[in-house]
Design an enzyme around this catalytic site. Sequence first.
Site, PDB file in Angstrom:
ATOM      1  N   TYR A 166     -51.448  37.287  -7.339  1.00 59.91           N
ATOM      2  CA  TYR A 166     -50.525  38.407  -7.501  1.00 59.91           C
ATOM      3  C   TYR A 166     -51.238  39.678  -7.943  1.00 59.91           C
ATOM      4  O   TYR A 166     -50.603  40.725  -8.106  1.00 59.91           O
ATOM      5  CB  TYR A 166     -49.420  38.044  -8.497  1.00 59.91           C
ATOM      6  CG  TYR A 166     -48.453  37.043  -7.936  1.00 59.91           C
ATOM      7  CD1 TYR A 166     -47.242  37.436  -7.393  1.00 59.91           C
ATOM      8  CD2 TYR A 166     -48.768  35.695  -7.931  1.00 59.91           C
ATOM      9  CE1 TYR A 166     -46.363  36.510  -6.863  1.00 59.91           C
ATOM     10  CE2 TYR A 166     -47.902  34.755  -7.402  1.00 59.91           C
ATOM     11  CZ  TYR A 166     -46.700  35.168  -6.870  1.00 59.91           C
ATOM     12  OH  TYR A 166     -45.836  34.244  -6.340  1.00 59.91           O
ATOM     13  N   LYS A 237     -54.534  23.633 -11.035  1.00 58.97           N
ATOM     14  CA  LYS A 237     -55.085  22.922  -9.881  1.00 58.97           C
ATOM     15  C   LYS A 237     -56.606  22.862 -10.030  1.00 58.97           C
ATOM     16  O   LYS A 237     -57.370  23.090  -9.087  1.00 58.97           O
ATOM     17  CB  LYS A 237     -54.671  23.623  -8.584  1.00 58.97           C
ATOM     18  CG  LYS A 237     -54.949  22.826  -7.316  1.00 58.97           C
ATOM     19  CD  LYS A 237     -54.194  21.513  -7.238  1.00 58.97           C
ATOM     20  CE  LYS A 237     -54.508  20.792  -5.941  1.00 58.97           C
ATOM     21  NZ  LYS A 237     -53.973  19.407  -5.934  1.00 58.97           N
ATOM     22  N   ASP A 338     -49.641  19.833  -8.543  1.00 62.34           N
ATOM     23  CA  ASP A 338     -48.782  19.107  -7.613  1.00 62.34           C
ATOM     24  C   ASP A 338     -48.072  17.945  -8.296  1.00 62.34           C
ATOM     25  O   ASP A 338     -46.913  17.638  -7.982  1.00 62.34           O
ATOM     26  CB  ASP A 338     -49.572  18.616  -6.387  1.00 62.34           C
ATOM     27  CG  ASP A 338     -50.924  18.031  -6.746  1.00 62.34           C
ATOM     28  OD1 ASP A 338     -51.715  18.753  -7.357  1.00 62.34           O
ATOM     29  OD2 ASP A 338     -51.180  16.868  -6.421  1.00 62.34           O
ATOM     30  N   ASP A 362     -44.785  30.345 -10.239  1.00 60.73           N
ATOM     31  CA  ASP A 362     -43.764  30.791  -9.290  1.00 60.73           C
ATOM     32  C   ASP A 362     -43.091  29.585  -8.648  1.00 60.73           C
ATOM     33  O   ASP A 362     -41.863  29.476  -8.588  1.00 60.73           O
ATOM     34  CB  ASP A 362     -44.421  31.675  -8.223  1.00 60.73           C
ATOM     35  CG  ASP A 362     -43.407  32.505  -7.454  1.00 60.73           C
ATOM     36  OD1 ASP A 362     -42.203  32.389  -7.731  1.00 60.73           O
ATOM     37  OD2 ASP A 362     -43.825  33.272  -6.571  1.00 60.73           O
TER      38      ASP A 362
END
Length: 471
Positions: A166, A237, A338, A362
């Site tokens: 972003y 992640k 995930d 998000d």
Amino acid sequence: MPTVNAQASYNNIPVPQDGEAIQYSNGTFTVPDHPIIPFIEGDGTGRDIWKASVRVFDAAVEKAYGGKRSVKWYEVLAGEKAFSQTKSWLPDDTVKATVDFRVSIKGPLTTPVGGGIRSLNVALRQLMDLYQCIRPVKYYAGVPSPVKRPELVDIVIFRENTEDIYAGIEFQEGTPEAAKVISFINDDMLKGGKKKIRLDSGVGIKPISITGSKRLVRAAIKFALKEGRKTVTLVHKGNIQKFTEGAFREWGYEVAVQEFRDQTVTERESWILGNLEANPNLTAEQNAAMIEPGLDFAAKEFQDAVVKEVKDTVASIGATHGNGQWKKKLLVNDRIADSIFQQIIIRPADYSVLATTNLNGDYISDAAAAQVGGLGIAPGANVGDGYAVFEATHGTAPKYADLDVINPGSVILSGVMLFDFIGWKEAARLIESSMEKTIAQKYVTYDFERQMQGATKAKTSEFATRMIENM
């Protein structure tokens, strides 16, 4: 006059003269009894939602404080209304007003198509350095849900709000800028290796900083301690993106153990101390094998590092956190991005506060909201040091604009967050309880009515009226 720094008007709209600006000094907000709070009604359905929401807000404040307190709402322009009046999607005066008055609220805004500011929401966050996107996800009785036990969901998500993808650093495929970046990476940074970026690629840059990561995790931990929450989970992640997402994880743990040592315990530390309490005769090597299954097959260097970790943990916090004392501390752990999607569905009660990078935040915010009724009643806040903007988290739904049919819950509950933020908790609880009572009466807008047996379909304005009656 509201404050020595405020203008008499912004965008040619006079400032209310019977209110005062919220002040901020040394990390603390000072809220007057009649604060001036800017609002952006929003585009599309934002108009209907704001009209309903502000009636609820004013009724709750009047009911809670009997006229001793009131909000002096002050409209500032952004989005379509701003563009039609000023030829700017986000006028400078609007940004200045949100800065001068510090705490504001907004409805959904359109992202301009075909140029200009990519996202007005992102622009406001970056201009005011609103680095915390806070999204509480909580179930209200009676709300239709796709899961069996939605009442177990009570999570507050702290999403880093200023960097990651972003940051908006992108180069379009086929441009000289993209070619230059690709050439630098392929011919210099990756020279002699097998990895290459395809020449027909668009390229985006994903910055994750120590500053951005640590201040976000710090805010999440402070919130958890203040509110008596049990866990803070770092979502990342890092198994794939080791130097960005993985670094966020490492820096997050550093904040926990370096800045909040007396009040926190990490998950691995809890395993080490728990193992030792179950068997005081455990050697460091045996304890290491228990926290790292398969350690015997690892490289000697890794084995030694885990054994050292066990010894260091016992030496540094054995006295303060041992003998079960760690169970009373705030537990800081981490989960792969995930896997957290599965975890909050099958084990929601295990998660209380999530601290995460921007893109992951998000995704997970919307996925979590789906379990408790969707974005229609999902509130949010963007908070920085000395500034806060509360907002609806859904889109503008222009085809429903001015039809008085949309669920106003997202803005109403964002108002609850606002009132909690400024310390007007009595008004906040009145709004929450009246919304829950109204939903329990099955008097709801069309999005809920179609999912509830025997419900009455209410207009946006009618839902607000019933909420006020239920106060």
